[in-house]
Design a protein around this motif. Sequence first.
Motif, short mmCIF file in Angstrom:
data_model
loop_
_atom_site.label_atom_id
_atom_site.label_comp_id
_atom_site.label_asym_id
_atom_site.label_seq_id
_atom_site.Cartn_x
_atom_site.Cartn_y
_atom_site.Cartn_z
N UNK A 93 0.85 -1.19 0.00
CA UNK A 93 0.00 0.00 0.00
C UNK A 93 0.88 1.24 0.00
N UNK A 94 0.63 2.15 -0.93
CA UNK A 94 1.28 3.46 -0.92
C UNK A 94 0.25 4.48 -0.47
N UNK A 95 0.54 5.18 0.61
CA UNK A 95 -0.37 6.18 1.17
C UNK A 95 0.17 7.57 0.81
N UNK A 96 -0.67 8.39 0.20
CA UNK A 96 -0.28 9.75 -0.17
C UNK A 96 -0.79 10.70 0.91
N UNK A 97 0.13 11.34 1.63
CA UNK A 97 -0.25 12.29 2.66
C UNK A 97 0.04 11.78 4.05
N UNK A 134 4.39 14.44 -6.85
CA UNK A 134 3.77 13.12 -6.72
C UNK A 134 2.72 12.93 -7.81
N UNK A 135 2.81 11.80 -8.50
CA UNK A 135 1.84 11.49 -9.56
C UNK A 135 1.45 10.02 -9.47
N UNK A 148 3.39 4.94 -8.22
CA UNK A 148 3.43 6.35 -7.85
C UNK A 148 4.83 6.86 -8.10
N UNK A 149 4.94 7.98 -8.78
CA UNK A 149 6.24 8.60 -9.01
C UNK A 149 6.35 9.89 -8.21
N UNK A 150 7.57 10.19 -7.79
CA UNK A 150 7.83 11.43 -7.06
C UNK A 150 9.31 11.76 -7.17
N UNK A 151 9.66 12.98 -6.81
CA UNK A 151 11.06 13.38 -6.78
C UNK A 151 11.42 13.85 -5.38
N UNK A 182 16.11 16.10 -5.97
CA UNK A 182 16.53 16.09 -7.36
C UNK A 182 16.55 14.72 -8.00
N UNK A 183 16.18 13.68 -7.26
CA UNK A 183 16.18 12.31 -7.78
C UNK A 183 14.75 11.82 -8.00
N UNK A 184 14.52 11.19 -9.16
CA UNK A 184 13.19 10.64 -9.46
C UNK A 184 13.06 9.26 -8.84
N UNK A 185 11.87 8.97 -8.31
CA UNK A 185 11.62 7.70 -7.64
C UNK A 185 10.28 7.12 -8.09
N UNK A 186 10.18 5.80 -8.01
CA UNK A 186 8.93 5.11 -8.33
C UNK A 186 8.62 4.10 -7.23
N UNK A 187 7.34 4.08 -6.82
CA UNK A 187 6.86 3.08 -5.87
C UNK A 187 5.82 2.21 -6.56
#
Length: 390
Positions: A5-9, A126-127, A138-141, A144-149
């Motif tokens: 589970x990825x929780x945003x917030x 966050x997208x 979910x992608x976020x930075x 300065x580094x891009x990340x994916x969950x």
Amino acid sequence: MKTQVCIIGAGPAGLLLGHLLRAEGVECIVLERRTPEYVLGRIRAGVLEQVTVGLMERLGLDARMKEEGLPHDGFNLADGERLIRIDCAELTGRQVMVYGQTEITRDLMEACDERGLEVVYEAQDVALHGIDGDAPHVTFSKGGTSNTIDARIVVGCDGFHGPSRQAIIGTGGGREFERVYPFGWLGILADVPPCNHELIYANHARGFALASMRSATRSRYYIDVPTSENVEDWSDDRIWDELATRLGPDAAPHITRGPSIEKSIAPLRSYVFAPMRLGALMLCGDSAHIVPPTGAKGLNLAASDVYYAAEALTAFFQRSDNDAIAAYSDTALARVWKAERFSWSLTRLMHRFPEDGAFERAMQVAELDYIANSRAAQTSIAENYVGLPV
């Protein structure tokens, strides 16, 4: 990165859900675009229903709340001439707890490391992707580094302006229900004792007022003002004078004045987005609904969403129960609409609307007089105020 589970917030809703899932062995990661200091600096409500108190008890994070919180047996409605006390404890057998949302958030934040709840702060851009399928990501930075969950389920606890609800709208799904009110609440926070040991909601000819508190030494007061008002035009003395007038003769002599710690004007709206789930995305709290603060339902409604979401997600991951996830939106919305009804009706009762005339004012007077003399009416208000069952 990969999780169940990825929780945003990482406000109280996101952290509460994260802790409940971790307690059941469900993997989760929480993303928050702000810093921890910013999250803790937000001034929010502090009247907790039993559902919120019960979830903190269930997690074993209730010690400070029980030590510092203020249990309240009731609250008051004022009509300019008298206080109408609603004795919730006597009418329903239940109380509410006055304990600031900031303090709930602090308790949840401080337990993260010990309980293995991973929170990524300052997660920018966050997208959400693939929410209508079985493999969202979910992608976020950060830095300065891009990340994916990669996750199986995404839960949006990111408030009214976050990306989660917009992800559903972007698919062409969902429906919005909204009522924007023609006034806002001008709030003042001060380190002074409250004027009453329970909250007072006042309907006065000059407008609405609320006397509340965060502790025995910190008070929170509100008055309604037109949305065109600027907080800079309201000195502390002007606010205190207005409060003394609107709260009425029973409360005014007991107001202790002091310098403001914080002043702000919050707009009022009633808002519901439905459904609260699409595919692999679930919404909780302000991402799906907003209530006017008149009934103290904002945080508590988020907590009931979290309760339903945690139950559904636990059933899904532990027992492969797809029906639990499928039922989440309808289950949550049934309680959301009841809370919206109560908050709307109390707002309508206690505020003077610009478009109202003599008839509408006479209806307010009649309703308040009915409440003052009817145990049935008081019971209805009390059971909604302490919180309907989940």
